[in-house]
Design a protein around this motif. Structure first.
Motif, short mmCIF file in Angstrom:
data_model
loop_
_atom_site.label_atom_id
_atom_site.label_comp_id
_atom_site.label_asym_id
_atom_site.label_seq_id
_atom_site.Cartn_x
_atom_site.Cartn_y
_atom_site.Cartn_z
N VAL A 1 0.85 -1.19 0.00
CA VAL A 1 0.00 0.00 0.00
C VAL A 1 0.89 1.24 0.00
O VAL A 1 1.93 1.26 0.66
N SER A 2 0.49 2.25 -0.76
CA SER A 2 1.24 3.50 -0.83
C SER A 2 0.28 4.67 -0.66
O SER A 2 -0.92 4.57 -0.95
N VAL A 3 0.81 5.77 -0.17
CA VAL A 3 0.02 6.99 -0.06
C VAL A 3 -0.45 7.38 -1.46
O VAL A 3 0.32 7.38 -2.42
N GLY A 4 -1.73 7.69 -1.57
CA GLY A 4 -2.31 8.04 -2.85
C GLY A 4 -3.03 6.90 -3.55
O GLY A 4 -3.73 7.13 -4.54
N ASP A 5 -2.88 5.66 -3.04
CA ASP A 5 -3.55 4.51 -3.66
C ASP A 5 -5.06 4.59 -3.47
O ASP A 5 -5.55 4.94 -2.38
N THR B 1 -9.32 6.77 -0.75
CA THR B 1 -7.89 6.89 -1.08
C THR B 1 -7.06 6.93 0.20
O THR B 1 -7.48 7.51 1.21
N ILE B 2 -5.88 6.33 0.15
CA ILE B 2 -4.94 6.35 1.28
C ILE B 2 -4.27 7.73 1.34
O ILE B 2 -3.65 8.17 0.36
N THR B 3 -4.37 8.40 2.48
CA THR B 3 -3.72 9.71 2.64
C THR B 3 -2.49 9.66 3.52
O THR B 3 -1.64 10.56 3.44
N GLN B 4 -2.37 8.64 4.37
CA GLN B 4 -1.24 8.59 5.30
C GLN B 4 -1.05 7.17 5.79
O GLN B 4 -2.02 6.43 5.97
N ILE B 5 0.21 6.78 6.01
CA ILE B 5 0.54 5.47 6.57
C ILE B 5 1.40 5.70 7.79
O ILE B 5 2.53 6.16 7.69
N ASP B 6 0.86 5.39 8.98
CA ASP B 6 1.57 5.61 10.24
C ASP B 6 2.10 4.31 10.81
O ASP B 6 1.48 3.24 10.66
N THR B 7 3.23 4.39 11.49
CA THR B 7 3.77 3.28 12.27
C THR B 7 4.25 3.83 13.61
O THR B 7 4.27 5.04 13.83
N GLN C 1 6.00 7.95 9.90
CA GLN C 1 5.21 7.74 8.68
C GLN C 1 6.01 7.02 7.61
O GLN C 1 7.23 7.12 7.54
N LEU C 2 5.27 6.28 6.77
CA LEU C 2 5.84 5.61 5.61
C LEU C 2 5.14 6.10 4.35
O LEU C 2 3.98 6.51 4.39
N SER C 3 5.86 6.06 3.25
CA SER C 3 5.21 6.34 1.97
C SER C 3 4.66 5.06 1.35
O SER C 3 3.67 5.09 0.62
N THR C 4 5.28 3.91 1.68
CA THR C 4 4.84 2.60 1.17
C THR C 4 5.08 1.56 2.25
O THR C 4 6.06 1.62 2.98
N ALA C 5 4.18 0.58 2.35
CA ALA C 5 4.34 -0.53 3.29
C ALA C 5 3.98 -1.83 2.58
O ALA C 5 3.15 -1.85 1.67
#
Length: 438
Positions: free
Chosen positions: A262-266, A278-284, A288-292
Motif C-alpha cells: 500500500v502506498s500513499v495516494g492509492d 484513497t490512502i492519505t497517510q501510513i503511520d507506524t 510515517q511511511l510512503s509505502t508498506a
C-alpha cells in the motif's frame, strides 16, 4: 512525524520455514544443529545439553535436547507440540516451526506449516519415502507451501549412499510432481544432522553431491509469500480515535498487511461495503511511511469518513475479492468430536468472526493413497475433506489458491471457543491433480 525509513539500514530478509517428517527421522536433531551452527544458542544451553548427554552415556552432545522442551517429549524422545525457533545468518533471518512426526499430531503439522514459505521434509536414508512422508507432502501441497527441501538424513548410515540418495530423490520427485510442484520448487540434499554433513558446510563424505548446503539454500531460496501475487489485503484490527487536542480529527485503521503493498495516494475499496476511498497517510510506531509491504503493522488514514469497523477489509481495487456467504471449502478437522453436516459453528476469517453452518460433507481425501472418496458421514480427527459452508455475514475472501492469508479461515466452537478446523476457501483438492488417481 518523521519518515520511518530515514537513516535505517535495511532489515534482514525474513523467511518462515517449518520441519516435517516421520518419527525418528531426526527433525529435532536437525533443528538443534541449525541453531548450533548459526550460533543461535547460548553457551549455558550448550553446557546443559552436553551434561545431559554425558549423563545418558553419549560421547557427543545430543542437539535434539535443545528443542525438545516438554517433559513428555524428552521422556518419549518425540516432538509433540509445535515449537517456534528463531535464528539468523548475515544474509537472512528465520522463524522455524518444528512440527511433530506422529500421525496423531497431523493437526499440529497443519498449524505449523500454514504460514511457512518453505518446508524441510526429512526422510531417513535407511527407510526412504514412507507413509508419513506422503501424508506430509500432501498436506504441504494443500496448504500451498511454495518451496520444499527434501533432507535425506542419516546418509552416513547407509551403504552406497550415492545410489540410495538418487533413488529417494527420484521417488520424492514423482510424488511432488503428482501433487503439483515443479522441479524448481523442490530441492534435495543429503545430510547428517548428527555430524553436521551438508548443514552449514559441504561434507567430504558426499562427493556425489555438488549442490548447496542446507543453510546456503535457506539463505538464497526466493522468498515467495504466495504462488500468486495479489493486491493489497488489509484486515482492519482496530479503529484508532485519540480525540486529543493535538489530533482532534484523527481516525486511523490499524492492522497488519496480509498481502500486497500500500502506498500513499492509492485508491482502495472497503469490503464488504464496497466503498471506494484513497490512502492519505501510513503511520507506524516509528513514524510515517510512503509505502508498506506484506507483514508490516501499520495504521492507514483515508481521504473520506467511511464507516469501517474491526473485521472489514481494505483492499486494492483492481483485484478486490467478492464478498461471499456460501462457498466450498477444504478443511482439516482438528477436534476429537467428529464434524457432522448441519453443525453450527463460528467462522473466523482475518479479523472478522461470524456464525456459520456446515452443509454437505462432499469428499474425503485419503492423503496416504492420494485418492478421493465421496460423501463421508462425518469428518474425524486429522481427516481432510471438502465441505460447503454458509455464513451469517459476507466475508471478503480470496480463493486459497490465489492467496493463503485471505483465503484461510478457522472454525471455532461457539461454546468453548476452541479451534475445531483449519479451512481453505475453494476447492484446494482440485489443485492436487487427483482425478486420474480416483
Amino acid at each position: 512525524m518523521t519518515d520511518a525509513t530515514a537513516g535505517l539500514a535495511p532489515a534482514p530478509d525474513l523467511l518462515r520455514i517449518a520441519t516435517a517428517g516421520s518419527v525418528d527421522d531426526g527433525k529435532s536433531t536437525l533443528v538443534g544443529r541449525l541453531l548450533y551452527d548459526t550460533k543461535s544458542v547460548l553457551a549455558d544451553q550448550i553446557d546443559a545439553v552436553t551434561k545431559a548427554s554425558v549423563d545418558r552415556g553419549l560421547d557427543t552432545p545430543d542437539l535434539s535436547l535443545l528443542v525438545d522442551g516438554l517433559r513428555a517429549e524428552r521422556e518419549q524422545g518425540i516432538t509433540i507440540d509445535v515449537a517456534y525457533r528463531y535464528f539468523a545468518t548475515p544474509a537472512r533471518s528465520f522463524v522455524l516451526a518444528d512440527t511433530p512426526g506422529h500421525v496423531q499430531y497431523t493437526r499440529n503439522t497443519v498449524s505449523g506449516a500454514s504460514t511457512a514459505q518453505l518446508v524441510i521434509l526429512l526422510v531417513d536414508a535407511r527407510n526412504g519415502v514412507v507413509a508419513q512422508t506422503r501424508r506430509h507432502a500432501a498436506v504441504m501441497a494443500l496448504l500451498g507451501v511454495p518451496q520444499l527441501v527434501l533432507a535425506v538424513n542419516k546418509i552416513d548410515l547407509v551403504d552406497d549412499a550415492e545410489s540410495v540418495f538418487a533413488s529417494i530423490k527420484a521417488d520424492f520427485a514423482e510424488l511432488t510432481r503428482t501433487l503439483g510442484w515443479s522441479d524448481e520448487q523442490v530441492t534435495s540434499i543429503p545430510v547428517s544432522a548428527l555430524h553436521g554433513d551438508n548443514i552449514a558446510s559441504r561434507s567430504e563424505n558426499t562427493p556425489y553431491y555438488s549442490g548447496p548446503t542446507l543453510i546456503e539454500h535457506l539463505e538464497t531460496v526466493p522468498n515467495v509469500t504466495d504462488r500468486h501475487e495479489v493486491g493489497l489485503r488489509f484486515p482492519v484490527q482496530y479503529v484508532i480515535r485519540p480525540r486529543t487536542a493535538e489530533y482532534p480529527d484523527y481516525r486511523g485503521y490499524a492492522g497488519q498487511i496480509a498481502a500486497g503493498r500500500v502506498s500513499v495516494g492509492d485508491e482502495v475499496v472497503v469490503l464488504p461495503s464496497g466503498t471506494h476511498t484513497t490512502i492519505t497517510q501510513i503511520d507506524t510506531a516509528d513514524g510515517q511511511l510512503s509505502t508498506a509491504h506484506t507483514g508490516r503493522s501499520v495504521t492507514l488514514l483515508l481521504a473520506d469518513d467511511v464507516d469501517i469497523s474491526r473485521g472489514d477489509l481494505i483492499s486494492a481495487v483492481t483485484d478486490a475479492p467478492e464478498p461471499i456467504q456460501q462457498f466450498t471449502a477444504t478443511v482439516c478437522w482438528l477436534a476429537d468430536k467428529p464434524l457432522r453436516p448441519g453443525a453450527r459453528l463460528l467462522l473466523k476469517h482475518g479479523t472478522r468472526t461470524t456464525q456459520a453452518i456446515v452443509g454437505a460433507l462432499d469428499t474425503l481425501f485419503d492423503e496416504q493413497n492420494l485418492t478421493l472418496s465421496d460423501a463421508p458421514d462425518v469428518l474425524e480427527l486429522n481427516q481432510i475433506g471438502r465441505i460447503s459452508v454458509q455464513t451469517a455475514e459476507p466475508i471478503p475472501a480470496d480463493d486459497y489458491q490465489v492467496n493463503r492469508e485471505s483465503g484461510s479461515f478457522l472454525l471455532i466452537d461457539p461454546q468453548g471457543g476452541n479451534t475445531l478446523a483449519a479451512g481453505l476457501v475453494g476447492d484446494a483438492l482440485a489443485s492436487l491433480h487427483l482425478k486420474e488417481l480416483v
